[in-house]
Scaffold this motif. Structure first.
Motif, PDB file in Angstrom:
ATOM      1  N   VAL A  35       4.260   5.083   2.784  1.00  0.00           N
ATOM      2  CA  VAL A  35       4.304   4.251   1.571  1.00  0.00           C
ATOM      3  C   VAL A  35       2.887   3.882   1.122  1.00  0.00           C
ATOM      4  O   VAL A  35       2.572   3.923  -0.069  1.00  0.00           O
ATOM      5  CB  VAL A  35       5.143   2.981   1.815  1.00  0.00           C
ATOM      6  CG1 VAL A  35       5.052   2.034   0.619  1.00  0.00           C
ATOM      7  CG2 VAL A  35       6.595   3.345   2.078  1.00  0.00           C
TER       8      VAL A  35
ATOM      9  N   ALA B  31       2.846   1.313  -8.673  1.00  0.00           N
ATOM     10  CA  ALA B  31       2.601   1.579  -7.248  1.00  0.00           C
ATOM     11  C   ALA B  31       2.007   0.374  -6.537  1.00  0.00           C
ATOM     12  O   ALA B  31       2.318   0.117  -5.371  1.00  0.00           O
ATOM     13  CB  ALA B  31       1.676   2.785  -7.092  1.00  0.00           C
TER      14      ALA B  31
ATOM     15  N   GLY C  87       1.092   4.942  -2.417  1.00  0.00           N
ATOM     16  CA  GLY C  87       0.516   3.932  -3.300  1.00  0.00           C
ATOM     17  C   GLY C  87      -0.940   4.201  -3.619  1.00  0.00           C
ATOM     18  O   GLY C  87      -1.364   4.123  -4.781  1.00  0.00           O
TER      19      GLY C  87
ATOM     20  N   CYS D   8       4.494  -0.360  -3.746  1.00  0.00           N
ATOM     21  CA  CYS D   8       4.036   0.187  -2.461  1.00  0.00           C
ATOM     22  C   CYS D   8       3.056  -0.736  -1.728  1.00  0.00           C
ATOM     23  O   CYS D   8       3.281  -1.085  -0.566  1.00  0.00           O
ATOM     24  CB  CYS D   8       3.373   1.547  -2.680  1.00  0.00           C
ATOM     25  SG  CYS D   8       4.416   2.766  -3.497  1.00  0.00           S
TER      26      CYS D   8
ATOM     27  N   CYS E 143       9.756   3.481  -0.548  1.00  0.00           N
ATOM     28  CA  CYS E 143       9.000   2.533  -1.376  1.00  0.00           C
ATOM     29  C   CYS E 143       9.890   1.377  -1.844  1.00  0.00           C
ATOM     30  O   CYS E 143       9.490   0.211  -1.772  1.00  0.00           O
ATOM     31  CB  CYS E 143       8.374   3.249  -2.568  1.00  0.00           C
ATOM     32  SG  CYS E 143       7.118   4.474  -2.110  1.00  0.00           S
TER      33      CYS E 143
END
Length: 443
Positions: free
Chosen positions: A427, A398, A431, A402, A66
């Motif tokens: 990733v 996130a 997320g 991400c 990430c």
């Protein structure tokens, strides 16, 4: 010197690990290790042994892939000295820059609310359990602590930044020391409760849901995204002109990898040490009491009967003090980012006059009143901290850490070479799972 010799000299220079690389490795590591780490053992240990073993397997990929994705986005800009806002504006126009400003502000501001609740609860449990004093009014305690921090911030910001930077590694050392010192108190309670016949993968207490919610806490606890942009700019200015962009990217990846390994080793060892000292039921109590794991450990050792060891007596008082210092450190660090973001939003959308004539002190004071006022309201309301992390803090982090880099890979020619890589799927899934916590909390 022949061309071959020149090439060998260049390769040797490129392969060297510089002191600045070590400094940045420790800087990324230190940025991530803060108050959020004190809640990870509670969520990780809440579901017992099997979920935390799965989280152990996921921890490094989440931390490394990430943050590397965000670093690649920062590296994709044409200006080596350009930060993430400039890079996003280059790729997506001014609208993208505005989106980043919003994300940065809304990713950091809820963290201050979380720390406001945490520091109030930590102080009150220390006051009542360790000092054995009469309970205090929650609203007054929260107001006093926030006014104290506001006073320090307003009149001593430079000193505060210097002091907080010195506290990072002593705090990490304390975590490691506590983790090791807990080993004599380890027990098999968490192992004894593992029953293959009772394992459930679905339901609110099932393994899948526990790991899903644990991913949010990992994204929150293993987060050094606020410093990634500065880190990439520093490495580009140091390496790119001499060795090229690809080498700079490889060096950034190595630094992020080593920082992630350090971070995962320290946090997961701390989490396992807490889990083997306590039990899943203890972790559930800590969640219900809305206090960090160090405060719960202090209360746990305080309630021990019989003759206590020197460590038990020290931890009874020291754990809450370490937790308070960690929360102060994290609060101050995140306050500066929140203040910068809110000032930017006020100047962009809330002020129609000549922005060059705005007094910096007046703007900071207005922003401080809003930030501290909203933090006091949340601290007084006392929402569950883990629920607040899962529903607000982690999902916004996130989206920045991400999903923004994954979207940029699909839409930006400068990042097209990363299309189709397996880690992109990982990733993206991390997320999405983190953001979907919002939906889970609403159901």
């Amino acid at each position: 010197m022949s061309n071959t010799d020149a090439t060998l000299v260049g390769q040797k220079a490129e392969s060297q690990w510089r002191k600045s690389d070590t400094t940045w490795t420790l800087g990324l590591f230190g940025t991530a290790i803060g108050a959020g780490v004190l809640f990870f053992p509670i969520r990780a240990g809440y579901g017992g042994l099997i979920p935390i073993l799965i989280m152990l397997f996921l921890a490094f990929p989440i931390a490394f892939y990430c943050h590397r994705a965000l670093a690649r986005l920062c590296l994709s800009g044409s200006n080596p000295s350009g930060n993430i806002t400039e890079t996003v504006e280059e790729h997506f126009g001014k609208t993208g820059g505005v989106v980043i400003t919003f994300l940065y502000f809304f990713a950091i501001c809820p963290l201050l609310w979380i720390y406001g609740v945490t520091i109030t609860n930590t102080f009150m449990t220390f006051w009542e359990n360790q000092l054995q004093l009469m309970p205090l009014n929650r609203g007054i305690v929260a107001l006093f602590l926030l006014l104290l921090m506001a006073f320090v911030i307003y009149f001593g910001k430079d000193l505060m930044v210097k002091v907080m930077s010195y506290l990072v590694f002593p705090f990490i050392a304390c975590l490691v020391l506590i983790s090791v010192s807990l080993i004599p108190y380890w027990n098999s309670a968490v192992i004894d409760q593992v029953s293959l016949s009772d394992i459930s993968f679905t339901g609110s207490d099932g393994i899948l849901v526990t790991v899903w919610l644990g991913i949010s806490i990992m994204v929150f606890s293993f987060n050094f995204s606020p410093i990634v942009s500065s880190f990439v700019v520093s490495k580009r200015e140091e390496y790119e002109q001499d060795f090229g962009k690809q080498y700079t990217e490889d060096k950034c990846s190595k630094i992020i990898s080593r920082a992630s390994m350090l971070m995962v080793a320290v946090v997961m060892f701390f989490a396992f040490s807490c889990l083997f000292t306590l039990s899943p039921q203890n972790m559930a109590e800590a969640k219900a009491q809305n206090i960090p794991v160090l405060s719960y450990l202090a209360n746990h050792f305080s309630s021990m009967s019989g003759t206590k060891s020197t460590f038990a007596t020290t931890l009874e008082y020291g754990a809450s003090i370490i937790a308070l210092v960690a929360i102060f450190k994290s609060f101050f660090g995140h306050y500066l980012g929140t203040l910068e973001g809110l000032n930017g939003l006020v100047l962009k959308f809330g002020y129609k006059g000549d922005k060059t004539k705005v007094s910096g002190g007046k703007l900071n004071l207005i922003s401080m009143v809003f930030i501290m006022g909203s933090t006091w309201v949340v601290a007084y309301a006392n929402p569950n901290i883990l629920d607040l992390i899962e529903a607000m803090g982690a999902p916004i982090i996130a989206s920045l850490l991400c999903l923004l880099p994954m979207y940029a890979i699909r839409k930006t020619p400068a990042l097209a070479k990363y299309k189709g890589k397996t880690e992109n799927i990982f990733v993206t899934v991390i997320g999405l799972l983190t953001i979907l916590n919002i939906v889970y909390k609403l159901i």
